[in-house]
Design a protein around this motif. Sequence first.
Motif, PDB file in Angstrom:
ATOM      1  N   THR A  47       0.806  -1.219   0.000  1.00 54.04           N
ATOM      2  CA  THR A  47       0.000   0.000   0.000  1.00 54.04           C
ATOM      3  C   THR A  47       0.838   1.268   0.000  1.00 54.04           C
ATOM      4  O   THR A  47       0.298   2.356  -0.155  1.00 54.04           O
ATOM      5  CB  THR A  47      -0.903   0.022   1.249  1.00 54.04           C
ATOM      6  OG1 THR A  47      -0.085  -0.016   2.433  1.00 54.04           O
ATOM      7  CG2 THR A  47      -1.858  -1.161   1.248  1.00 54.04           C
ATOM      8  N   HIS A  48       2.158   1.142   0.166  1.00 54.20           N
ATOM      9  CA  HIS A  48       2.990   2.342   0.296  1.00 54.20           C
ATOM     10  C   HIS A  48       3.967   2.444  -0.868  1.00 54.20           C
ATOM     11  O   HIS A  48       4.578   1.457  -1.287  1.00 54.20           O
ATOM     12  CB  HIS A  48       3.762   2.311   1.617  1.00 54.20           C
ATOM     13  CG  HIS A  48       4.259   3.655   2.047  1.00 54.20           C
ATOM     14  ND1 HIS A  48       5.434   4.202   1.557  1.00 54.20           N
ATOM     15  CD2 HIS A  48       3.737   4.576   2.892  1.00 54.20           C
ATOM     16  CE1 HIS A  48       5.628   5.393   2.099  1.00 54.20           C
ATOM     17  NE2 HIS A  48       4.609   5.646   2.917  1.00 54.20           N
ATOM     18  N   ASP A  49       4.138   3.661  -1.364  1.00 54.15           N
ATOM     19  CA  ASP A  49       5.000   3.892  -2.523  1.00 54.15           C
ATOM     20  C   ASP A  49       6.452   3.536  -2.224  1.00 54.15           C
ATOM     21  O   ASP A  49       7.156   3.003  -3.089  1.00 54.15           O
ATOM     22  CB  ASP A  49       4.912   5.355  -2.963  1.00 54.15           C
ATOM     23  CG  ASP A  49       5.789   5.649  -4.167  1.00 54.15           C
ATOM     24  OD1 ASP A  49       5.544   5.027  -5.232  1.00 54.15           O
ATOM     25  OD2 ASP A  49       6.724   6.460  -4.054  1.00 54.15           O
ATOM     26  N   TYR A  50       6.924   3.771  -0.979  1.00 52.49           N
ATOM     27  CA  TYR A  50       8.308   3.466  -0.638  1.00 52.49           C
ATOM     28  C   TYR A  50       8.560   1.962  -0.687  1.00 52.49           C
ATOM     29  O   TYR A  50       9.587   1.506  -1.192  1.00 52.49           O
ATOM     30  CB  TYR A  50       8.640   4.011   0.750  1.00 52.49           C
ATOM     31  CG  TYR A  50      10.051   3.683   1.204  1.00 52.49           C
ATOM     32  CD1 TYR A  50      11.156   4.232   0.553  1.00 52.49           C
ATOM     33  CD2 TYR A  50      10.276   2.828   2.283  1.00 52.49           C
ATOM     34  CE1 TYR A  50      12.445   3.938   0.962  1.00 52.49           C
ATOM     35  CE2 TYR A  50      11.561   2.528   2.697  1.00 52.49           C
ATOM     36  CZ  TYR A  50      12.645   3.086   2.031  1.00 52.49           C
ATOM     37  OH  TYR A  50      13.915   2.790   2.431  1.00 52.49           O
ATOM     38  N   THR A  51       7.621   1.179  -0.170  1.00 57.02           N
ATOM     39  CA  THR A  51       7.751  -0.281  -0.246  1.00 57.02           C
ATOM     40  C   THR A  51       7.802  -0.725  -1.692  1.00 57.02           C
ATOM     41  O   THR A  51       8.588  -1.605  -2.068  1.00 57.02           O
ATOM     42  CB  THR A  51       6.567  -0.969   0.462  1.00 57.02           C
ATOM     43  OG1 THR A  51       6.432  -0.448   1.779  1.00 57.02           O
ATOM     44  CG2 THR A  51       6.770  -2.474   0.530  1.00 57.02           C
ATOM     45  N   ARG A  52       6.965  -0.130  -2.515  1.00 54.26           N
ATOM     46  CA  ARG A  52       6.944  -0.490  -3.935  1.00 54.26           C
ATOM     47  C   ARG A  52       8.287  -0.174  -4.592  1.00 54.26           C
ATOM     48  O   ARG A  52       8.785  -0.949  -5.413  1.00 54.26           O
ATOM     49  CB  ARG A  52       5.814   0.267  -4.633  1.00 54.26           C
ATOM     50  CG  ARG A  52       5.461  -0.245  -6.032  1.00 54.26           C
ATOM     51  CD  ARG A  52       4.215   0.427  -6.576  1.00 54.26           C
ATOM     52  NE  ARG A  52       3.052   0.127  -5.725  1.00 54.26           N
ATOM     53  CZ  ARG A  52       2.436   1.025  -4.957  1.00 54.26           C
ATOM     54  NH1 ARG A  52       2.883   2.281  -4.911  1.00 54.26           N
ATOM     55  NH2 ARG A  52       1.400   0.682  -4.221  1.00 54.26           N
ATOM     56  N   ARG A  53       8.892   0.959  -4.208  1.00 54.29           N
ATOM     57  CA  ARG A  53      10.194   1.317  -4.763  1.00 54.29           C
ATOM     58  C   ARG A  53      11.276   0.335  -4.320  1.00 54.29           C
ATOM     59  O   ARG A  53      12.159  -0.022  -5.099  1.00 54.29           O
ATOM     60  CB  ARG A  53      10.576   2.749  -4.369  1.00 54.29           C
ATOM     61  CG  ARG A  53       9.677   3.825  -4.962  1.00 54.29           C
ATOM     62  CD  ARG A  53      10.378   5.170  -5.051  1.00 54.29           C
ATOM     63  NE  ARG A  53      10.950   5.594  -3.781  1.00 54.29           N
ATOM     64  CZ  ARG A  53      10.288   6.303  -2.870  1.00 54.29           C
ATOM     65  NH1 ARG A  53       9.030   6.648  -3.090  1.00 54.29           N
ATOM     66  NH2 ARG A  53      10.883   6.685  -1.760  1.00 54.29           N
ATOM     67  N   LEU A  54      11.198  -0.104  -3.055  1.00 54.62           N
ATOM     68  CA  LEU A  54      12.160  -1.101  -2.573  1.00 54.62           C
ATOM     69  C   LEU A  54      12.034  -2.403  -3.357  1.00 54.62           C
ATOM     70  O   LEU A  54      13.032  -3.002  -3.758  1.00 54.62           O
ATOM     71  CB  LEU A  54      11.946  -1.374  -1.085  1.00 54.62           C
ATOM     72  CG  LEU A  54      12.371  -0.287  -0.092  1.00 54.62           C
ATOM     73  CD1 LEU A  54      12.083  -0.756   1.324  1.00 54.62           C
ATOM     74  CD2 LEU A  54      13.841   0.057  -0.249  1.00 54.62           C
ATOM     75  N   LEU A  55      10.809  -2.849  -3.562  1.00 58.12           N
ATOM     76  CA  LEU A  55      10.598  -4.099  -4.307  1.00 58.12           C
ATOM     77  C   LEU A  55      11.081  -3.968  -5.743  1.00 58.12           C
ATOM     78  O   LEU A  55      11.718  -4.868  -6.287  1.00 58.12           O
ATOM     79  CB  LEU A  55       9.114  -4.479  -4.282  1.00 58.12           C
ATOM     80  CG  LEU A  55       8.564  -4.941  -2.931  1.00 58.12           C
ATOM     81  CD1 LEU A  55       7.037  -5.033  -2.990  1.00 58.12           C
ATOM     82  CD2 LEU A  55       9.155  -6.281  -2.544  1.00 58.12           C
ATOM     83  N   ASP A  56      10.806  -2.814  -6.351  1.00 59.99           N
ATOM     84  CA  ASP A  56      11.222  -2.618  -7.744  1.00 59.99           C
ATOM     85  C   ASP A  56      12.729  -2.527  -7.881  1.00 59.99           C
ATOM     86  O   ASP A  56      13.280  -2.851  -8.940  1.00 59.99           O
ATOM     87  CB  ASP A  56      10.582  -1.333  -8.305  1.00 59.99           C
ATOM     88  CG  ASP A  56       9.086  -1.485  -8.532  1.00 59.99           C
ATOM     89  OD1 ASP A  56       8.620  -2.644  -8.584  1.00 59.99           O
ATOM     90  OD2 ASP A  56       8.396  -0.456  -8.643  1.00 59.99           O
ATOM     91  N   ALA A  57      13.412  -2.086  -6.811  1.00 57.76           N
ATOM     92  CA  ALA A  57      14.867  -1.933  -6.868  1.00 57.76           C
ATOM     93  C   ALA A  57      15.610  -3.231  -6.607  1.00 57.76           C
ATOM     94  O   ALA A  57      16.817  -3.303  -6.846  1.00 57.76           O
ATOM     95  CB  ALA A  57      15.323  -0.886  -5.842  1.00 57.76           C
ATOM     96  N   ALA A  58      14.919  -4.255  -6.120  1.00 53.48           N
ATOM     97  CA  ALA A  58      15.586  -5.523  -5.809  1.00 53.48           C
ATOM     98  C   ALA A  58      16.191  -6.113  -7.081  1.00 53.48           C
ATOM     99  O   ALA A  58      15.529  -6.165  -8.122  1.00 53.48           O
ATOM    100  CB  ALA A  58      14.597  -6.506  -5.198  1.00 53.48           C
ATOM    101  N   PRO A  59      17.454  -6.554  -7.031  1.00 58.34           N
ATOM    102  CA  PRO A  59      18.094  -7.107  -8.233  1.00 58.34           C
ATOM    103  C   PRO A  59      17.303  -8.219  -8.897  1.00 58.34           C
ATOM    104  O   PRO A  59      17.286  -8.346 -10.120  1.00 58.34           O
ATOM    105  CB  PRO A  59      19.440  -7.629  -7.694  1.00 58.34           C
ATOM    106  CG  PRO A  59      19.732  -6.768  -6.522  1.00 58.34           C
ATOM    107  CD  PRO A  59      18.394  -6.503  -5.894  1.00 58.34           C
ATOM    108  N   ALA A  60      16.633  -9.054  -8.105  1.00 60.28           N
ATOM    109  CA  ALA A  60      15.912 -10.190  -8.670  1.00 60.28           C
ATOM    110  C   ALA A  60      14.708  -9.772  -9.509  1.00 60.28           C
ATOM    111  O   ALA A  60      14.153 -10.582 -10.249  1.00 60.28           O
ATOM    112  CB  ALA A  60      15.448 -11.126  -7.550  1.00 60.28           C
TER     113      ALA A  60
END
Length: 359
Positions: A47-60
């Motif tokens: 639900t949070h944009d920061y979490t989404r950015r973390l997930l999108d930045a993951a190398p995998a």
Amino acid sequence: REELGIGILLVTHDLGVALDRSDRILVMQHGRIVEEGPVRRILESTTHDYTRRLLDAAPARHAGRLVPTSGLRAVPADAAPVLRAHALSKRYHLRGARGRWREVRALDGADLVVRKGTTHAIVGESGAGKSTLASILVRFTSADSGTVHVGDREVTGLDRRQLREIRRDLQFVFQNPFTSLDPRFTVGKLVAEPLQAFGLVAGRRERTARVVELLTAVALDESHLHRLPGELSGGQRQRVAIARALALNPGILVLDEAVSALDVSVQAQILQLLVDLQAEFGLSYVFVTHDLGVVRLIADDVTVMRGGVVVETGPVEQVFHAPRHEYTRELLEAVPGADRTSPGTIRGHRANTSIAHQV
């Protein structure tokens, strides 16, 4: 946890480990918990944009190699070697229990070939010999036997004056920007120091202009000149370290776990920066890491080490798609969170999927 019935609070910036080993996740930003919940809920309906950015930045989350901001990058298949190591061996004698000495084999006949304009990753578990190899390449450590060539010049037996000349073309970026930069020096002084040491600029005005140019190359502006390292974020510190390494216009950078101390969002920025700098200046990288996801993002070639021995080497696509050595397969299957951060991917031992997607 299972044997003792204890609870575990795991504090980490490694999103893959958190997803792989946790039941619930709390996501923090600027001292606040911005989101929390079961792993599956965080992954499927954050639900949070920061979490989404973390997930999108993951190398995998990335299936292929990072592309330079300026566009596609082409490296000739027959690119000439710029750095070669042959049959490097190194042993240490350590005092153990009851004062007894024991021999530790850090390197045993290791070879490495780095092609011009490419990134060559060195991977393996802790104690594999990765950092020892990197240290020998830049002569922070001397090998017991074997040779290192930079271009056509052997550097193994050079004296300090001759080695100083080589170091203009061969620079090192350390793992931890919190400790690799002198906290008493301003950013301007840190980046200018190599320029002064080698007499590459004539006066203060020219020196400042060159420092600003270097900071601009790593996406920092002139306002950072008079700041101390303690006033910078981890990502900004590592950018300063890279700017300092670039001051002498080297052709080769050796980076020892240079992004492992950074969280995934900052790590993604530094990796993109390295890819962009390589495309702009034709740099060659030796990239030491334990993170196979990062290797997939930036490396052209990879060398796998275990117990001081090179067990496998070759193009990343070849090694990751069809590893020849059992240890390489074990490393690939052990990538934390790969089957979670990449939607639809399942690890190779569970289904017949490509190893490239696992990492």
